[in-house]
Motif scaffolding. Structure first.
Motif, PDB file in Angstrom:
ATOM      1  N   UNK A 108      31.931  57.652  16.916  1.00  0.00           N
ATOM      2  CA  UNK A 108      31.523  58.617  18.122  1.00  0.00           C
ATOM      3  C   UNK A 108      30.681  58.189  18.799  1.00  0.00           C
ATOM      4  N   UNK A 109      29.660  57.096  18.207  1.00  0.00           N
ATOM      5  CA  UNK A 109      28.396  56.761  19.528  1.00  0.00           C
ATOM      6  C   UNK A 109      28.964  55.116  19.323  1.00  0.00           C
ATOM      7  N   UNK A 110      30.024  55.030  19.588  1.00  0.00           N
ATOM      8  CA  UNK A 110      29.797  53.479  20.506  1.00  0.00           C
ATOM      9  C   UNK A 110      31.305  53.202  21.580  1.00  0.00           C
ATOM     10  N   UNK A 111      31.002  54.220  22.770  1.00  0.00           N
ATOM     11  CA  UNK A 111      31.121  54.369  23.718  1.00  0.00           C
ATOM     12  C   UNK A 111      31.429  54.781  25.241  1.00  0.00           C
ATOM     13  N   UNK A 112      30.925  54.379  26.207  1.00  0.00           N
ATOM     14  CA  UNK A 112      30.487  54.878  27.451  1.00  0.00           C
ATOM     15  C   UNK A 112      31.546  55.103  28.495  1.00  0.00           C
ATOM     16  N   UNK A 113      30.854  56.547  29.548  1.00  0.00           N
ATOM     17  CA  UNK A 113      31.929  57.495  30.701  1.00  0.00           C
ATOM     18  C   UNK A 113      32.471  56.324  31.110  1.00  0.00           C
ATOM     19  N   UNK A 114      33.471  55.706  31.893  1.00  0.00           N
ATOM     20  CA  UNK A 114      33.680  55.132  33.464  1.00  0.00           C
ATOM     21  C   UNK A 114      34.930  56.265  34.000  1.00  0.00           C
ATOM     22  N   UNK A 115      34.820  56.391  34.855  1.00  0.00           N
ATOM     23  CA  UNK A 115      35.776  57.069  35.936  1.00  0.00           C
ATOM     24  C   UNK A 115      36.492  55.569  36.513  1.00  0.00           C
ATOM     25  N   UNK A 116      37.812  56.251  36.671  1.00  0.00           N
ATOM     26  CA  UNK A 116      38.486  55.017  38.267  1.00  0.00           C
ATOM     27  C   UNK A 116      39.201  55.913  38.875  1.00  0.00           C
ATOM     28  N   UNK A 117      39.481  56.083  40.343  1.00  0.00           N
ATOM     29  CA  UNK A 117      40.268  57.200  41.589  1.00  0.00           C
ATOM     30  C   UNK A 117      41.604  56.098  41.301  1.00  0.00           C
ATOM     31  N   UNK A 118      42.271  57.197  41.234  1.00  0.00           N
ATOM     32  CA  UNK A 118      43.996  57.218  40.818  1.00  0.00           C
ATOM     33  C   UNK A 118      44.500  57.313  42.405  1.00  0.00           C
ATOM     34  N   UNK A 119      43.954  57.491  43.421  1.00  0.00           N
ATOM     35  CA  UNK A 119      45.210  58.099  44.298  1.00  0.00           C
ATOM     36  C   UNK A 119      45.037  57.279  45.540  1.00  0.00           C
ATOM     37  N   UNK A 120      45.160  56.060  45.330  1.00  0.00           N
ATOM     38  CA  UNK A 120      45.276  55.782  46.154  1.00  0.00           C
ATOM     39  C   UNK A 120      46.120  53.853  45.219  1.00  0.00           C
ATOM     40  N   UNK A 121      45.652  53.139  45.947  1.00  0.00           N
ATOM     41  CA  UNK A 121      46.482  51.951  44.888  1.00  0.00           C
ATOM     42  C   UNK A 121      45.435  51.310  44.019  1.00  0.00           C
ATOM     43  N   UNK A 122      46.098  50.937  42.409  1.00  0.00           N
ATOM     44  CA  UNK A 122      46.368  50.254  41.252  1.00  0.00           C
ATOM     45  C   UNK A 122      46.423  49.152  41.752  1.00  0.00           C
ATOM     46  N   UNK A 123      45.464  48.349  40.690  1.00  0.00           N
ATOM     47  CA  UNK A 123      44.499  48.661  39.641  1.00  0.00           C
ATOM     48  C   UNK A 123      43.453  49.054  40.842  1.00  0.00           C
ATOM     49  N   UNK A 124      42.651  49.361  39.940  1.00  0.00           N
ATOM     50  CA  UNK A 124      41.106  49.697  40.835  1.00  0.00           C
ATOM     51  C   UNK A 124      39.999  48.822  39.204  1.00  0.00           C
ATOM     52  N   UNK A 125      38.648  48.955  40.271  1.00  0.00           N
ATOM     53  CA  UNK A 125      37.282  48.649  39.326  1.00  0.00           C
ATOM     54  C   UNK A 125      36.940  49.753  38.747  1.00  0.00           C
ATOM     55  N   UNK A 126      36.423  50.056  37.674  1.00  0.00           N
ATOM     56  CA  UNK A 126      36.304  51.279  37.079  1.00  0.00           C
ATOM     57  C   UNK A 126      34.742  51.037  37.355  1.00  0.00           C
ATOM     58  N   UNK A 127      34.173  52.451  37.638  1.00  0.00           N
ATOM     59  CA  UNK A 127      32.943  52.850  37.727  1.00  0.00           C
ATOM     60  C   UNK A 127      31.752  53.789  36.235  1.00  0.00           C
ATOM     61  N   UNK A 128      30.935  52.502  35.815  1.00  0.00           N
ATOM     62  CA  UNK A 128      30.084  53.534  34.770  1.00  0.00           C
ATOM     63  C   UNK A 128      29.469  54.147  35.349  1.00  0.00           C
ATOM     64  N   UNK A 129      29.149  55.495  34.131  1.00  0.00           N
ATOM     65  CA  UNK A 129      28.899  56.250  34.314  1.00  0.00           C
ATOM     66  C   UNK A 129      27.500  57.067  32.956  1.00  0.00           C
ATOM     67  N   UNK A 130      27.593  57.230  32.359  1.00  0.00           N
ATOM     68  CA  UNK A 130      26.752  57.558  31.183  1.00  0.00           C
ATOM     69  C   UNK A 130      27.051  56.657  30.220  1.00  0.00           C
ATOM     70  N   UNK A 131      26.610  56.845  29.057  1.00  0.00           N
ATOM     71  CA  UNK A 131      26.855  56.823  27.442  1.00  0.00           C
ATOM     72  C   UNK A 131      27.633  57.685  26.514  1.00  0.00           C
ATOM     73  N   UNK A 132      28.410  57.781  26.277  1.00  0.00           N
ATOM     74  CA  UNK A 132      29.016  59.267  25.823  1.00  0.00           C
ATOM     75  C   UNK A 132      30.582  58.793  25.266  1.00  0.00           C
ATOM     76  N   UNK A 133      30.639  59.769  25.213  1.00  0.00           N
ATOM     77  CA  UNK A 133      32.099  60.216  23.935  1.00  0.00           C
ATOM     78  C   UNK A 133      33.259  61.503  24.651  1.00  0.00           C
TER      79      UNK A 133
END
Length: 702
Positions: A108-133
């Protein structure tokens, strides 16, 4: 001509008819799913499109990569924002082989939170948000410029939130929503979209802990399990024991088509996605995953398979567009489901109710009615005579422990069990089930208590608490079925079916029929169905029948049972209805009889033999008689001062009970002994100096 609607999915183009149907006449919505495709370190986050009329192959053809996987392996736990623009997910911080493959999800402690925009062209570069799960989006992620993203930080046992704008920029820094109690904490924190609570695992069970709202500061038990998901409306918690429980613990739904791991619910609460194949041994591997309908109310959580999404998907979620196609699909499917609930299921697949061929009648060890086993009551004819008139066997049940015969010779379970170990009977059920690949169970029962758990065993074909062919049980006020198939496991718990509610002292007539992929049951005339049970009966064993408990004990059920029948074929809905109508007269005899509460004085006791003396004479139970005088009464027909003969049990299952001393007073619930003819053949001690008094019977055990 049907009007055709064209929808453009860059770079894919689909056309569908506005009334196109799929499995079981289910209409698909317009939307998309996200999931982790593949296994272990190689899992990649993907998107696939859904539209009315699409098949598995067509859905699979739309699959697109959302983002390249991280440097240490797969991306998992994807969650789509309510407006369908963003997906949040967890990315591994290091490659580990612990657990079931690479990137162990329970690290559980070995992950970071990312987001990615999915309503346009794919693939995309994700954005790191924080440490978490375990990320989840807030209710404000519908179409607002700023969205709340929740996630857990395992090391601090807390839930955090961050505000994000449409560019993926953090507009409000990380804040702690609340801490999960450390007592028994085992991870799996998933926050509700309303932010009021989080579901988590504690001491082997799933709980909700409330930060705000009417339950603020409370931990509420769901059921044993792990890996929870909170539904999009924040009202239900679904978790890996295939249980759906109201987030405040007030109701429990049926798992239906839901799988053991990896699930999501749509923003409109009409759809459910789940990985349907595999258990915790392949938790880090994508497997067969399905889109299912979801019918959720304050008291129901029903799912039904609609279309397969992928053969290699895990950690799946769904978004449904707010358009005419999705609205129409939701309306049609809810109307269909409500019709099935109220009118019964009359459109079963072809050959579901095969009955028994003439050839099989001659080969199977059954009677002319197709029965493998029949036990109406202790006085009724329980012989199995085949279609040629040949005697095959008798169906016998023997009481053990505190179990004994009740009124009209039915089973009375008061801390013991009725059992059969007759090998011919056990062989008959196993042989018939495997050859026919279908079976029907029928019984009538009344429960004396809703304060039972385990579930408590009403009727079972089992070896111990972990292995069975089938079990009908009671968990609180819920009627439960565990049923063995190769897919459902030897304990029948991969998919435990809730059959309905049970009220104390209410008679019930229950019929359960199964053919692979179709479970049909009728509870007091109401017919219901589940298609979530699959598999044949080829793994059934010769396991003995037991009523009222499990062989290993500790699963005691309290009530009465009669009219037990096991058939070598599946009933149709009409047959179930007809059986219920014909059973109403005998069912009414299960209504608890009226008793009189009396305070009595013991004037004389018959000489009581010891347990050893009873055993030496070949008995395991014994009744005694006592001369009593009524001290207090609320029944004018049995006034104070009246003298009676009391008949009651003093030994059951070679256990001494109901010890009473001459000259002392007791409060008892008595019934007329003349109404209990089943007592006439029981070993009874009769040595009183009086014999011409009315005889009353005490059924209670102390």
């Amino acid at each position: 001509m049907k009007r055709l609607i064209a929808i453009l999915f860059s770079p894919f183009f689909f056309i569908w008819g506005c009334v196109a149907q799929t499995i079981e006449d289910i209409t698909l919505p317009h939307g998309f799913v996200t999931y982790s495709r593949g296994e272990n370190y190689n899992r990649e986050l993907c998107r696939a499109e859904i539209a009315p009329g699409m098949t598995f192959d067509e859905i699979h053809a739309t699959e697109r990569l959302i983002t390249k996987k991280g440097p240490y392996g797969g991306d998992i736990t994807s969650q789509i924002s309510f407006d369908g623009k963003w997906v949040a997910f967890a990315r591994s911080l290091s490659g580990k082989d612990a657990g079931s493959g690479g990137n162990n999800y329970a690290d559980f402690g070995n992950w970071d939170i990312y987001i990615a925009r999915v309503d346009g062209d794919l693939p995309v570069e994700p954005i790191r948000i924080a440490h978490g799960y375990f990320p989840s989006w807030g209710e404000d992620s519908t179409d607002k410029k700023e969205k709340t993203l929740y996630f857990s930080v395992h090391e601090k046992t807390c839930v955090c939130k961050i505000k994000i704008n449409d560019k993926g920029e953090i507009t409000e820094p990380q804040q702690i929503v609340g801490n999960i109690p450390e007592e028994g904490y085992e991870g799996f924190i998933f926050t509700a979209p309303n932010g009021q609570f989080a579901a988590y695992r504690k001491s082997g069970a799933v709980y909700t802990y409330w930060f705000e709202g009417p339950n603020k500061g409370k931990s509420i038990l769901m059921t044993a399990g792990c890996h929870p998901h909170v539904s999009a409306d924040s009202k239900w918690v679904y978790h890996a024991n295939r249980h759906a429980v109201r987030s405040d613990g007030s109701a429990r739904g049926e798992a239906g088509a839901g799988g053991l791991y990896h699930y999501g619910s749509s923003n409109d609460m009409n759809w459910f996605v789940t990985r349907t194949e595999g258990d915790n041994t392949i938790i880090n591997k994508g497997r067969e995953s399905w889109l299912c309908t979801l019918y959720a109310t304050d008291f129901r959580f029903d799912t039904e398979k609609a279309v397969k999404i992928s053969d290699m998907a895990g950690f799946i979620d769904i978004h449904v567009y707010d358009d005419r196609a999705s609205h129409k699909a939701a309306k049609l499917n809810r109307k269909r489901h409500e019709k099935l609930m109220t009118q019964g299921f009359t459109s079963a697949p072809a050959n579901t109710y095969k009955g028994i061929s003439k050839e099989m009648f001659d080969k199977l060890p059954i009677n002319k009615k197709g029965e493998i086993f029949t036990w109406i009551n202790d006085a009724a004819d329980s012989r199995i005579i085949n279609s040629k008139g040949e005697f095959l066997r008798s169906c016998r049940l023997v009481p053990y422990g505190l179990a004994h015969l009740g009124k009209n010779g039915r089973m009375r379970l008061a801390g013991g069990s009725f059992q059969t170990n007759d090998q011919e009977t056990l062989d008959a059920m196993t042989v018939s089930a495997k050859k026919q690949n279908q079976i029907t169970l029928e019984l009538q029962f009344v429960s004396f208590s809703n304060k039972v758990s385990g579930p408590a065993r009403i009727a079972s074909s089992s070896k111990d608490w972990s292995s069975r062919n089938w079990t009908i049980g009671q968990e609180g006020d819920k009627l439960i079925l565990r049923f063995r198939t190769p897919q459902n496991g030897i304990n029948g718990t991969n998919n435990e079916i809730e059959l309905g509610k049970v009220e104390e002292n209410m008679p019930y007539h229950l019929i359960i029929s199964y053919t692979p992929g179709m479970l049909l049951w009728c509870l007091n005339g109401e017919i219901m169905q589940s298609t979530s049970l699959t598999g044949n009966l080829n793994n059934w064993e010769n396991l003995p029948f037991i009523f009222g408990d499990e062989w290993s004990g500790e699963r005691r059920w309290y009530g009465e049972i009669q009219e037990v029948h096991i058939y070598a074929y599946a009933f149709s809905p009409k047959q179930m209805k007809d059986r219920y109508k014909s059973s109403k007269k005998t069912l009414s005899t299960l209504l608890p009889e009226k008793s009189t509460r009396l305070k009595v004085l013991i004037l004389e006791n018959s000489a009581e033999p010891s347990v050893e003396q009873i055993k030496e004479q070949g008995y395991s139970r014994c009744l005694t008689t006592r001369h009593i005088r009524i001290i207090e009464s609320e029944n004018p027909q049995l006034p104070a001062g009246k003298e009676l003969i009391l008949k009651e049990w003093i030994v059951l299952g070679l256990q001494k009970i109901n010890n009473r001393k001459k000259g002392e007073t007791y409060t008892l619930q008595l019934v007329d002994a003349n109404e209990h003819r089943e007592l006439q053949n029981e070993f009874t001690v009769e040595g009183l100096s009086v014999f011409d008094l009315p005889v009353y019977y005490n059924q209670s055990i102390q």
